[in-house]
Design an enzyme around this catalytic site. Structure first.
Site, short mmCIF file in Angstrom:
data_model
loop_
_atom_site.label_atom_id
_atom_site.label_comp_id
_atom_site.label_asym_id
_atom_site.label_seq_id
_atom_site.Cartn_x
_atom_site.Cartn_y
_atom_site.Cartn_z
N SER A 139 -7.85 -11.83 14.58
CA SER A 139 -8.13 -10.77 14.45
C SER A 139 -6.46 -10.29 13.18
O SER A 139 -5.99 -11.35 12.94
CB SER A 139 -6.87 -9.82 15.85
OG SER A 139 -6.18 -9.14 15.27
N TYR A 162 -0.48 -12.78 22.62
CA TYR A 162 -1.61 -12.52 22.04
C TYR A 162 -1.81 -12.37 20.61
O TYR A 162 -2.60 -13.63 20.24
CB TYR A 162 -1.94 -11.00 22.58
CG TYR A 162 -3.83 -10.99 21.84
CD1 TYR A 162 -3.17 -10.00 20.18
CD2 TYR A 162 -4.24 -11.70 22.24
CE1 TYR A 162 -4.24 -9.57 19.49
CE2 TYR A 162 -5.85 -11.06 21.49
CZ TYR A 162 -5.73 -10.12 20.20
OH TYR A 162 -6.83 -10.32 19.58
N LYS A 178 -4.01 -16.26 18.48
CA LYS A 178 -4.81 -16.55 17.28
C LYS A 178 -4.35 -16.99 16.27
O LYS A 178 -4.98 -17.35 15.60
CB LYS A 178 -5.71 -14.54 16.87
CG LYS A 178 -5.64 -13.64 18.29
CD LYS A 178 -7.11 -14.41 18.37
CE LYS A 178 -7.99 -13.84 19.56
NZ LYS A 178 -9.22 -13.75 20.24
C1 WQD Z 1 -3.52 1.90 16.58
C2 WQD Z 1 -2.63 2.88 16.43
C3 WQD Z 1 -0.54 3.53 18.20
C4 WQD Z 1 -2.36 4.40 21.98
C5 WQD Z 1 -4.39 -3.84 18.74
C6 WQD Z 1 -4.51 -5.48 18.67
C7 WQD Z 1 -5.22 -5.49 18.47
C8 WQD Z 1 -6.64 -5.52 18.45
C9 WQD Z 1 -6.49 -3.99 18.42
C10 WQD Z 1 -7.27 -6.88 19.83
C11 WQD Z 1 -1.05 2.63 16.80
C12 WQD Z 1 -0.96 3.78 18.30
C13 WQD Z 1 -2.16 3.85 20.33
C14 WQD Z 1 -2.06 5.32 22.46
C15 WQD Z 1 -0.70 5.66 19.74
N1 WQD Z 1 -6.69 -6.12 19.53
N2 WQD Z 1 -1.74 4.92 19.64
N3 WQD Z 1 -0.82 6.08 21.04
O1 WQD Z 1 -1.55 -1.94 17.96
O2 WQD Z 1 -3.41 -1.45 15.89
O3 WQD Z 1 -3.90 -3.21 17.67
O4 WQD Z 1 -5.29 -3.52 19.83
O5 WQD Z 1 -7.69 -7.82 19.05
O6 WQD Z 1 -5.97 -6.96 17.56
O7 WQD Z 1 -2.72 -5.55 18.54
O8 WQD Z 1 -4.40 -1.34 17.98
O9 WQD Z 1 -5.35 1.14 19.32
O10 WQD Z 1 -3.23 0.12 20.90
O11 WQD Z 1 -3.64 1.32 18.30
O12 WQD Z 1 -0.28 6.23 19.06
O13 WQD Z 1 -1.46 6.07 23.04
O14 WQD Z 1 -2.65 4.54 17.83
O15 WQD Z 1 0.47 3.80 17.66
O16 WQD Z 1 -0.88 3.34 15.75
P1 WQD Z 1 -3.11 -1.57 17.38
P2 WQD Z 1 -3.99 0.31 18.85
#
Ligand code: WQD
Length: 340
Positions: A124, A149, A153
């Protein structure tokens, strides 16, 4: 026909990869413990490919079961290893569950398949933390993980690199995913989050279909053009195809030694507010959202330099944000009408 084991193959990325492996002419064997997926995915995969994939319900933490499987499957040429716990927030609350599951599973696989094998690992972009320079290349330093998590990785990549250095028969590629989103064009497979989705796009689709309330945008005061955080969103089908490209690369030998790492993204960043606007535009749906506080552990922005995977894997993402949002919405509507 080369035979590929897909661990976690009834999961989100695993199931899409099983389809693309089949389409590329591979025989697919799936191992999954069904802890974060649904057995019905097998019939969905049959509906898409016309094939009932050979399935074994095994928990990779069960070393005897993994050893027995390996002894009974000496014709497996490659392994694509997805099976692991992957919820960032849950890993903070239950670190030991994450270290146990993610490391026991990997180590049991490596010790049981202690022979010539091609191995693709699901890593990741989390390993980069907040990169100093963007787009981030594979040469960027790994930074202290923000969650157990992310740490699993990072450490898994070290386990693989160190094992490869003393095991010439093992040929490994680690793929550092950016943010996988979207669903198969048939809308028969897609993301099946357990409980309230932590990730943005499944929350958007569940909010749009009325399963959740308004979306909370976690912060609009970041140093970005519209103030919301930026990520490199990649269509899950493009991501699946990258795994086929990695297996093909390993079949031809690995010029960079027997351990290599590739960024798998689009090379393009999109903000939270841009994703919301794209979803509304392509699907003609109005979303309700509110601005909330930043989420602990979030980085401001990341998007990948994908020149290495483009040139050395011969792979490039081709599906855009509109297809990501369209397919995610079609899947959400499908699963509402056809609950598993
Ligand atoms: C994306 C953006 C949030 C939810 C994680 C893991 C990564 C992978 C994908 C597994 C961020 C914003 C989110 C919400 C929001 N997982 N957000 N409101 O955190 O970039 O990555 O998930 O492999 O390894 O680290 O993904 O989709 O959670 O967030 O504003 O209800 O959306 O703050 O900026 P992230 P995400």
């Amino acid at each position: 026909m080369a035979k590929i084991l897909v661990t976690g193959g009834t999961g989100y990325i695993g199931s899409h990869t099983a389809v693309e492996l089949h389409n590329a002419g591979y025989e697919v064997v799936i191992i999954d413990n069904l802890s974060n997926s649904n057995i019905k995915i097998l019939s969905q995969l049959h509906a898409i490919t016309g094939k009932w994939f050979d399935f074994h319900e095994i928990d990779l933490q069960d070393d005897r079961a993994v050893q027995e499987f390996a002894e009974n499957h000496t014709d497996i040429d490659g392994i694509i290893h997805f099976a692991a716990s992957k919820a960032v927030g849950e890993s903070v609350e239950q670190p030991l569950k994450y270290y146990k599951n993610n490391f026991y599973g990997l180590i049991n696989l490596l010790t049981s398949f202690n022979r010539k094998i091609n191995f693709v690992f699901s890593s990741s972009c989390t390993v980069y933390g907040q990169p100093e320079t963007l787009p981030v290349t594979e040469a960027a330093p790994v930074q202290k993980a923000e969650s157990p998590y992310g740490n699993t990785k990072q450490i898994a990549e070290e386990i693989l690199a160190e094992t490869a250095s003393v095991t010439p028969a093992l040929n490994i590629i680690a793929l550092r995913y950016f943010n996988p989103v979207g669903a198969h064009e048939t809308a028969l497979i897609g993301e099946l989050p357990n409980g309230i989705p932590a990730n943005l796009v499944p929350f958007i689709t569940q909010s749009a279909i009325g399963k959740r309330g308004p979306i909370t945008v976690y912060g609009d005061d970041y140093n970005t053009p519209d103030g919301s955080a930026i990520r490199d969103y990649i269509h899950v089908v493009d991501l699946a195809k990258a795994h086929v490209a990695a297996i093909k690369k390993l079949e031809g030998g690995n010029p960079n030694g027997n351990y290599d790492v590739f960024n798998i993204g689009t090379g393009k960043g999109s903000s939270v507010l841009e994703i919301i606007a794209a979803f509304e535009k392509v699907n003609g749906e109005k979303l309700e959202y509110k601005i909330g506080p930043r989420r602990a552990g979030d980085i401001v922005q990341i998007y990948g330099d994908v020149q290495k995977s483009n040139s050395e894997l011969g792979w490039k993402a081709s599906l855009d944000i509109n297809e990501m949002m369209r397919s995610a919405w079609e899947w959400e509507k499908y699963i509402k009408a056809n609950p598993f």
